[in-house]
Design a protein around this motif. Structure first.
Motif, mmCIF file in Angstrom:
data_model
loop_
_atom_site.group_PDB
_atom_site.id
_atom_site.type_symbol
_atom_site.label_atom_id
_atom_site.label_comp_id
_atom_site.label_asym_id
_atom_site.label_seq_id
_atom_site.Cartn_x
_atom_site.Cartn_y
_atom_site.Cartn_z
ATOM 1 N N UNK A 156 -16.618 12.319 -15.806
ATOM 2 C CA UNK A 156 -17.531 12.240 -14.647
ATOM 3 C C UNK A 156 -18.997 12.050 -15.042
ATOM 4 N N UNK A 204 -20.286 1.606 -13.479
ATOM 5 C CA UNK A 204 -19.528 0.636 -12.662
ATOM 6 C C UNK A 204 -19.994 -0.799 -12.899
ATOM 7 N N UNK A 241 -26.302 13.755 -7.484
ATOM 8 C CA UNK A 241 -26.654 12.723 -6.505
ATOM 9 C C UNK A 241 -25.379 12.145 -5.914
ATOM 10 N N UNK A 247 -22.466 1.421 -5.428
ATOM 11 C CA UNK A 247 -21.821 2.687 -5.755
ATOM 12 C C UNK A 247 -22.130 3.054 -7.193
ATOM 13 N N UNK A 248 -22.462 4.316 -7.411
ATOM 14 C CA UNK A 248 -22.763 4.779 -8.771
ATOM 15 C C UNK A 248 -22.290 6.223 -8.860
ATOM 16 N N UNK A 249 -21.526 6.525 -9.923
ATOM 17 C CA UNK A 249 -20.897 7.851 -9.996
ATOM 18 C C UNK A 249 -21.831 8.856 -10.651
ATOM 19 N N UNK A 250 -22.858 9.235 -9.898
ATOM 20 C CA UNK A 250 -23.872 10.100 -10.477
ATOM 21 C C UNK A 250 -23.697 11.542 -10.031
ATOM 22 N N UNK A 292 -17.456 4.680 -6.682
ATOM 23 C CA UNK A 292 -17.649 4.067 -8.010
ATOM 24 C C UNK A 292 -16.688 4.671 -9.018
ATOM 25 N N UNK A 327 -28.141 1.466 -10.303
ATOM 26 C CA UNK A 327 -28.625 0.469 -9.348
ATOM 27 C C UNK A 327 -29.793 0.984 -8.517
ATOM 28 N N UNK A 330 -21.904 10.026 -16.287
ATOM 29 C CA UNK A 330 -22.094 8.579 -16.492
ATOM 30 C C UNK A 330 -22.531 8.225 -17.908
ATOM 31 N N UNK A 370 -23.923 6.347 -2.872
ATOM 32 C CA UNK A 370 -24.402 5.868 -1.566
ATOM 33 C C UNK A 370 -23.266 5.547 -0.604
ATOM 34 N N UNK A 392 -22.583 13.995 -11.556
ATOM 35 C CA UNK A 392 -22.954 15.020 -12.531
ATOM 36 C C UNK A 392 -24.454 15.279 -12.501
ATOM 37 N N UNK A 393 -25.223 14.384 -11.886
ATOM 38 C CA UNK A 393 -26.642 14.668 -11.666
ATOM 39 C C UNK A 393 -26.866 15.261 -10.268
#
Lengths: 296, 296
Positions: free
Chosen positions: A220, A228, B74, B66-69, B87, A65, A222, B77, B71-72
């Motif tokens: 974990x 999501x 980040x 929400x974004x499950x990042x 997320x 997003x 993505x 939010x 592993x990067x």
């Protein structure tokens, strides 16, 4: 068509940093170098800026997003330059390919990045302390080469017998162009689910075949679990009986062969169990590496 | 009901850091302190963990995606602890209030945060080198006080004549509970548009009155311009003629007075021009500061 020495005198260039690929990675690196006052940079690409995105299916959008939270010091997840935000520029949370290409071009224009399009790299060699990069129309000598081409133009459309009988999801320019009411999709990760959800949203019915059960994964990373947004879309479809009945998810089904027979397609799984599709199967099994001549 | 000294002997406590508010800010700070090995901490709240979110309208969701990042590297939010992601925990991009409260409680439980609920702060004084915090049932002496209460329970529902005749948007528990087909919404920022869009999505028709024209603002502060998600929802509604006709946005209209007359409501703007509403107007003009006794 490539130029040869016979067509015109060979042009040659010397640069400090050659970046191959005018997509988010290449343009992002070029922007970062510019901001670090590294100016002896050239970006080359076979196609125009953001070509992969311009070739996305019309309905496809970024999974990550966009949110214009720069005033909190947070970078938009889809930004290639932390001072910019696709959300702020485009006013949408999930830009489609055309919108995202417009953003990439705006960043390239604003930063006056040095870009040459129509340049196709055919080989890279190291001679003494520099790289010699041969292309269709210019020979480039570079101290550093950054390979930043994506995978979009390298679909995995030939990885099992009959795979070429299917239509790779990356080659669809608009899901509403496809004729028929019943579709088969091979692949259960993001591009498979995106294909299936788009078709169901258009009122079609879809059987989706997946090796594993990625819609239950909580990995974990993505790229190994669904986003999501995809869960949200999937739930929206499953919530309404008239759309839920149009989506069948087949787990642990590894399609290994496709045959065509009098306008029907037969998909065979790991146990040689056949499924029949009245339309050309959609292959959503991802991409080959985009490394090209630097893949060793 | 508050306890007095007559009800029971007054309890008193000494802590290093007192955090007032068991919402995202308070729990986030408590988690950060715990991770920094600051353990002499107490979190107090009048209500239960995440009470504001539990009292959101059923249809309301977080505006920030929400974004499950992780592993990067980040942070989601909406995370209050960078090692966690709503997320990933909830598998949705825009958690609703109940879901987000569940996430807050999970972080509090996992980190074993010291929390006392049912504690309402009535006054704070500084004596010598410490704060003396008086509450309904315990007196707390603290070296440091962190005030982290939100605004949700302080709606601006009395800021102009007749404002109390309206229904503040924060007091709606489910938009589908409201009877009637035509609604008036006062306020054009996020809560106003969220109210209007929810009602239109339920098939109602809505007139929305806004002081300015926030849907055209490109202010970089997300609290001053609409979120990308809201633009997306607004575009979705405007795209379909049968929903577009149900939403009327009135810009530069500052409602300054509301009167009730025989089951009708009359809204007067800055030029005393009246508009009539057959249902109780929705007031979506935000909140007072949540500073309470520390507001000086």
């Amino acid at each position: 068509m490539y130029f040869t020495n016979k067509d015109k005198p060979e042009e040659s260039l010397e640069v400090g940093v050659l970046i191959v690929g005018a997509g988010p990675a290449g343009l992002g690196v070029a922007t970062a170098l510019k901001q670090a006052d590294v100016n002896d940079v050239l970006v080359v690409d076979t196609r125009e800026i953001g070509a992969s995105f311009l070739n996305w299916p019309r309905q496809m959008t970024l999974l990550s997003p966009s949110f214009h939270s720069n005033s909190f010091g947070l970078t938009d997840l889809n930004s290639i330059d932390p001072a910019t935000s696709p959300a702020d520029f485009l006013r949408t949370q999930h830009p489609d390919g055309t919108q995202y290409a417009k953003y990439l071009k705006a960043v390239a224009d604003y930063n006056e990045l040095p870009i040459r399009t129509g340049v196709h790299v055919t080989s890279i060699n190291k001679e003494d302390n520099q790289f010699v990069v041969t292309t269709n129309n210019v020979k480039i000598f570079a101290e550093i080469v950054i390979w930043a081409t994506g995978q979009f133009f390298s679909p995995r459309d030939n990885t099992f017998p009959g795979a070429d009988l299917a239509l790779h999801s990356s080659k669809v320019s608009d899901w509403s162009d496809l004729e028929g009411d019943e579709f088969s999709v091979v692949g259960g990760y993001e591009s498979g689910l995106d294909s299936a959800l788009n078709l169901v949203e258009l009122g079609k019915s879809v059987s989706l075949y997946s090796r594993g059960e990625p819609w239950l994964s909580d990995h974990p990373d993505p790229s190994r679990a669904l986003s999501p947004r995809t869960y949200d879309r999937l739930r929206d479809i499953m919530k309404l009986s008239d759309t839920a009945k149009n989506l069948a998810l087949f787990k642990n089904t590894d399609i290994r062969r496709i045959e065509e027979n009098k306008g029907w397609w037969i998909l065979y799984d790991q146990d040689d169990i056949p499924s029949v599709s009245p339309t050309r199967p959609i292959l959503a099994n991802g991409f080959h590496s985009g490394l090209g001549p630097v893949d060793k």
